[in-house]
Design an enzyme around this catalytic site. Structure first.
Site, PDB file in Angstrom:
ATOM      1  N   SER A  13      14.371   5.517  -1.488  1.00  0.00           N
ATOM      2  CA  SER A  13      15.099   4.639  -2.419  1.00  0.00           C
ATOM      3  C   SER A  13      15.276   5.306  -3.781  1.00  0.00           C
ATOM      4  CB  SER A  13      14.409   3.278  -2.560  1.00  0.00           C
ATOM      5  OG  SER A  13      13.205   3.385  -3.278  1.00  0.00           O
ATOM      6  N   ASN A  14      14.330   6.133  -4.184  1.00  0.00           N
ATOM      7  CA  ASN A  14      14.532   6.877  -5.440  1.00  0.00           C
ATOM      8  C   ASN A  14      15.639   7.916  -5.292  1.00  0.00           C
ATOM      9  OD1 ASN A  14      12.663   6.157  -7.762  1.00  0.00           O
ATOM     10  ND2 ASN A  14      11.227   6.185  -6.029  1.00  0.00           N
ATOM     11  N   ASN A 107       8.310  14.732 -10.959  1.00  0.00           N
ATOM     12  CA  ASN A 107       7.751  13.809  -9.971  1.00  0.00           C
ATOM     13  C   ASN A 107       7.792  12.401 -10.534  1.00  0.00           C
ATOM     14  OD1 ASN A 107       6.284  12.954  -7.599  1.00  0.00           O
ATOM     15  ND2 ASN A 107       4.449  12.792  -8.882  1.00  0.00           N
ATOM     16  N   HIS A 109       5.746   8.748 -10.154  1.00  0.00           N
ATOM     17  CA  HIS A 109       4.499   8.185  -9.640  1.00  0.00           C
ATOM     18  C   HIS A 109       4.457   6.691  -9.971  1.00  0.00           C
ATOM     19  CE1 HIS A 109       0.404   8.162  -8.259  1.00  0.00           C
ATOM     20  NE2 HIS A 109       0.081   7.475  -9.326  1.00  0.00           N
ATOM     21  N   ASP A 141       2.670  19.983 -12.649  1.00  0.00           N
ATOM     22  CA  ASP A 141       1.888  21.200 -12.860  1.00  0.00           C
ATOM     23  C   ASP A 141       0.945  21.354 -11.669  1.00  0.00           C
ATOM     24  OD1 ASP A 141      -0.221  19.480 -13.295  1.00  0.00           O
ATOM     25  OD2 ASP A 141      -0.457  19.948 -15.425  1.00  0.00           O
ATOM     26  N   ASP A 145      -0.558  14.709  -9.974  1.00  0.00           N
ATOM     27  CA  ASP A 145      -0.123  13.620 -10.857  1.00  0.00           C
ATOM     28  C   ASP A 145      -0.636  13.817 -12.281  1.00  0.00           C
ATOM     29  OD1 ASP A 145       1.161  12.421  -8.677  1.00  0.00           O
ATOM     30  OD2 ASP A 145      -0.621  11.295  -8.120  1.00  0.00           O
TER      31      ASP A 145
HETATM   32  C1  GAR Z   1       7.759   5.477  -4.741  1.00  0.00           C
HETATM   33  O1  GAR Z   1       7.114   4.301  -5.165  1.00  0.00           O
HETATM   34  C2  GAR Z   1       7.145   6.683  -5.424  1.00  0.00           C
HETATM   35  O2  GAR Z   1       6.813   6.438  -6.768  1.00  0.00           O
HETATM   36  C3  GAR Z   1       5.919   6.885  -4.601  1.00  0.00           C
HETATM   37  O3  GAR Z   1       6.344   6.692  -3.280  1.00  0.00           O
HETATM   38  C4  GAR Z   1       7.424   5.770  -3.272  1.00  0.00           C
HETATM   39  C5  GAR Z   1       8.587   6.389  -2.540  1.00  0.00           C
HETATM   40  O4  GAR Z   1       9.611   5.449  -2.366  1.00  0.00           O
HETATM   41  N1  GAR Z   1       5.341   8.173  -4.797  1.00  0.00           N
HETATM   42  C6  GAR Z   1       4.034   8.402  -4.727  1.00  0.00           C
HETATM   43  O5  GAR Z   1       3.215   7.540  -4.481  1.00  0.00           O
HETATM   44  C7  GAR Z   1       3.615   9.833  -4.985  1.00  0.00           C
HETATM   45  N2  GAR Z   1       2.200   9.917  -5.105  1.00  0.00           N
HETATM   46  P1  GAR Z   1      11.073   5.930  -1.954  1.00  0.00           P
HETATM   47  O6  GAR Z   1      10.916   6.867  -0.752  1.00  0.00           O
HETATM   48  O7  GAR Z   1      11.768   4.668  -1.571  1.00  0.00           O
HETATM   49  O8  GAR Z   1      11.693   6.625  -3.121  1.00  0.00           O
END
Ligand code: GAR
Length: 210
Positions: A13-14, A107, A109, A141, A145
């Site tokens: 979704s991102n 990234n 988070h 880096d 996170d």
């Molecule tokens: C998002 O909430 C992202 O912030 C998280 O996984 C999800 C992915 O959603 N990332 C982490 O937890 C990284 N440690 P998406 O596939 O729908 O973008």
């Protein structure tokens, strides 16, 4: 326009939020490749639907972390990308990839770092009983996170929230701040000074890349 690589593991979704802003003409980047470690990631279908080239690089196919990192780096370089956005990519990226794209890997988070790094941040926040939750876009880096923060946004967390309900509220904000951060990068406006990221005014000469 900034040639971008996006790494995913899941729903994407991102990734979709980035695609939508690019198609709307408000994000000066072009996704040259979407790479997933997971062959069944739904985000791969999103990319294909928008004509974006995809690759699957399953981490299990490589003998160790270093070989996987080198394979990712080569795939990104082959696609001609100048920056990389991790979008729900559930693997650590290593020093070889970071060296190939110095301060060019972002990234997102789903927590207000430095709270709740690592996996399941939304569940951890809900279980802890925080009153504010949120999300962070940061430069990557070598620590998990950990890199310099580019932008954060906060949402209320409610007593009745589960990781799921809180996570959905956070995700809506992720979709706003990630395109913003990538646009700042595309405009050459981000300058890393130690742990501080300075967002320079638009039109300022781009920060020198080292
Ligand atoms: C998002 O909430 C992202 O912030 C998280 O996984 C999800 C992915 O959603 N990332 C982490 O937890 C990284 N440690 P998406 O596939 O729908 O973008």
């Amino acid at each position: 326009t900034l040639p971008l690589g996006v790494l995913i593991s899941g729903g994407g979704s991102n990734l979709q939020s980035l695609i939508d802003r690019m198609e709307a003409g408000v994000l000066d980047a072009t996704i040259r490749t979407v790479i997933s470690n997971n062959p069944t990631a739904k985000g791969l279908d999103r990319a294909k639907r928008h004509g974006i080239p995809t690759r699957v690089l399953p981490h299990q196919d490589y003998p160790d972390r270093r070989e996987y990192d080198l394979a990712l780096t080569r795939a990104l370089q082959d696609a001609g990308v100048r920056a990389v956005a991790l979008a729900g990519f559930m693997r650590l990226v290593g020093p070889d990839l970071l060296a190939a794209f110095p301060w060019r890997v972002l990234n997102i988070h789903p927590a207000l770092l430095p709270s709740f790094p690592g996996l399941h941040a939304q569940e951890q926040g809900a279980a802890y009983g925080v009153r504010l939750a949120g999300c962070t876009v940061h430069f990557v880096d070598e620590k998990v996170d950990h890199g310099p923060v580019i932008i954060q946004a906060a949402v209320p967390a409610l007593a009745e929230d589960t990781g799921e309900t809180l996570g959905q509220r956070i995700l809506r904000l992720e979709h706003r701040i990630y395109p913003q951060a990538v646009q700042w990068l595309a405009q050459g406006r981000l300058e890393v000074q130690g742990r501080q990221v300075v967002v320079r005014p638009n039109g300022h000469p781009p920060a020198a890349l080292d």
